[in-house]
Design a protein around this motif. Structure first.
Motif, short mmCIF file in Angstrom:
data_model
loop_
_atom_site.label_atom_id
_atom_site.label_comp_id
_atom_site.label_asym_id
_atom_site.label_seq_id
_atom_site.Cartn_x
_atom_site.Cartn_y
_atom_site.Cartn_z
N LEU A 96 -15.20 -13.97 -4.07
CA LEU A 96 -16.01 -14.64 -2.90
C LEU A 96 -15.74 -13.56 -1.75
O LEU A 96 -16.65 -13.15 -1.18
CB LEU A 96 -15.55 -15.95 -2.50
CG LEU A 96 -16.44 -16.28 -1.25
CD1 LEU A 96 -17.93 -16.11 -1.51
CD2 LEU A 96 -16.12 -17.77 -0.75
N TRP A 97 -14.44 -12.85 -1.59
CA TRP A 97 -14.29 -11.99 -0.55
C TRP A 97 -15.19 -10.81 -0.80
O TRP A 97 -15.61 -10.42 0.32
CB TRP A 97 -12.66 -11.72 -0.38
CG TRP A 97 -12.47 -10.89 1.05
CD1 TRP A 97 -12.16 -11.52 1.96
CD2 TRP A 97 -12.54 -9.69 1.30
NE1 TRP A 97 -11.95 -10.67 3.11
CE2 TRP A 97 -12.07 -9.40 2.63
CE3 TRP A 97 -13.07 -8.47 0.40
CZ2 TRP A 97 -12.30 -8.07 3.41
CZ3 TRP A 97 -12.83 -7.20 1.02
CH2 TRP A 97 -12.31 -7.09 2.25
N ALA A 142 -8.06 -7.12 -1.91
CA ALA A 142 -8.45 -8.36 -1.68
C ALA A 142 -8.35 -9.17 -3.14
O ALA A 142 -7.51 -10.25 -3.21
CB ALA A 142 -9.92 -8.83 -1.37
N ARG A 143 -8.67 -8.63 -4.23
CA ARG A 143 -8.20 -9.21 -5.47
C ARG A 143 -6.89 -9.12 -5.61
O ARG A 143 -6.17 -10.08 -6.26
CB ARG A 143 -8.98 -8.28 -6.41
CG ARG A 143 -10.48 -8.34 -6.48
CD ARG A 143 -11.10 -7.62 -7.70
NE ARG A 143 -10.78 -6.00 -7.74
CZ ARG A 143 -11.75 -5.18 -7.41
NH1 ARG A 143 -12.65 -5.56 -6.54
NH2 ARG A 143 -11.51 -3.96 -7.30
N GLY A 185 -25.39 -19.44 1.20
CA GLY A 185 -25.27 -20.07 -0.06
C GLY A 185 -24.14 -19.74 -0.75
O GLY A 185 -23.91 -20.20 -1.80
N LEU A 186 -23.53 -18.71 -0.45
CA LEU A 186 -22.32 -18.31 -1.32
C LEU A 186 -21.15 -19.22 -0.98
O LEU A 186 -20.07 -19.11 -1.83
CB LEU A 186 -22.03 -16.94 -1.11
CG LEU A 186 -22.84 -15.69 -1.46
CD1 LEU A 186 -22.53 -14.59 -0.95
CD2 LEU A 186 -23.31 -15.87 -2.77
N LEU A 187 -20.99 -19.94 0.21
CA LEU A 187 -19.89 -20.34 0.57
C LEU A 187 -19.46 -21.64 -0.06
O LEU A 187 -20.31 -22.73 -0.22
CB LEU A 187 -19.85 -20.51 2.18
CG LEU A 187 -20.07 -19.32 2.97
CD1 LEU A 187 -20.18 -19.50 4.45
CD2 LEU A 187 -18.86 -18.27 2.62
N PRO A 188 -17.99 -22.14 -0.03
CA PRO A 188 -17.53 -23.21 -0.43
C PRO A 188 -17.76 -24.44 0.96
O PRO A 188 -18.08 -23.81 1.95
CB PRO A 188 -16.21 -23.09 -0.99
CG PRO A 188 -15.82 -22.09 -0.30
CD PRO A 188 -17.16 -21.25 -0.18
#
Length: 283
Positions: free
Chosen positions: A54-55, A164-165, A22-25
């Motif tokens: 998201l990561w 990651a950010r 449910g989190l994914l584009p």
């Protein structure tokens, strides 16, 4: 069941629904291509750039999902094909298993090979040997052995999310990849990445060294490019002697970092002291 849920179930050995669907584009499955045909998928790839944050969410969800997130970069800026990921330039046939190998032995072999032959695999002539001696000082007598594990553990997962950010802020072209693996090191083998093929054809050996660095230095694999890796480091060397030993490991693992970069271990090592990111690239 949504398309994303269906795709992620195909990646997971258990076939269970994924906790992160449910989190994914929008995205799609990618597998190695043989004779122009795609075979068993090894990677889920987002269709567009990775949304900010998201990561980190996927990383936190990894223990439940079984899917390790990677930030994926293309061969070059503006690469519409998004090689090697969207084009399926992956190879799962040539790899063995990371746990087959002793990482210290792999690093010793990498050092000995990189310091005794030229780029064509031929013995060094006297002039080349003298130049190499300047590059690998102070370890002129041979492989110094791996550095001791860092006494300061840090927070490996927090360091990974911070990197990651930073990477996303600097490169909005990065996409999200998901691989069914226990961590980033294993994900390289599982998805069939072949970035260092001119240096090492069995990616499981690369994964074995990365697993060892996870234990000793608190590293985490965050970003993968065509032939590049970006690792977060929670426990970097804090003084010169250890940094030189770690620099020797880097040369054994990825000689291009030194021979086509800083040129010498003594020039390369100071940049490792306190460094929270290690970058590698293979020509």
């Amino acid at each position: 069941m949504t398309d994303v849920e269906h795709d992620l179930r195909r990646l997971l050995p258990s076939g269970e629904p994924s906790a992160v669907a449910g989190l994914l584009p929008a995205g799609r499955l990618v597998g190695p291509r043989h004779h122009g045909k795609e075979v068993t998928p090894v990677l889920w790839l987002s269709d567009g750039p990775a949304p900010l944050g998201l990561w980190e969410e996927l990383h936190r969800g990894h223990p439940r999902s079984g899917l390790w997130p990677l930030l994926l970069a293309p061969l070059r800026v503006g690469d519409e094909e998004f090689r090697p990921w969207a084009t399926g330039e992956l190879d799962t046939d040539s790899a063995s298993e990371p746990d087959w190998y002793d990482p210290a032995a792999l690093l010793r072999t990498g050092w000995e090979y990189s310091t005794t032959v030229d780029s064509e695999g031929d013995p060094l002539d006297p002039e080349e040997a003298a130049e190499l001696g300047r590059s690998v000082a102070p370890f002129l007598t041979g492989w110094p052995g791996t550095a001791p594990a860092a006494g300061y553990a840090g927070d490996p997962d927090g360091a990974a999310r911070a990197l990651a950010r930073e990477l996303l802020a600097g490169n909005p072209q990065l996409r999200i990849g998901l691989v069914a693996a226990g961590g980033g090191a294993e994900a390289l083998t599982a998805c069939g990445w072949s970035g260092p093929v001119n240096h090492e054809g069995d990616i499981a050996k690369v994964s074995a060294v990365l697993l060892d660095w996870e234990r000793r230095y608190g590293t985490r694999l965050v970003q993968v490019g065509f032939a590049e890796l970006e690792l977060s480091v929670a426990a970097p060397p804090r003084e010169e002697e250890t940094a030189l030993r770690v620099a020797a490991e880097h040369l054994a693992f990825c000689p291009d970092n030194i021979f086509q970069g800083a040129g010498t271990l003594t020039a390369y090592a100071p940049g490792l002291i306190g460094a929270e990111q290690w970058s590698f690239w293979w020509d």
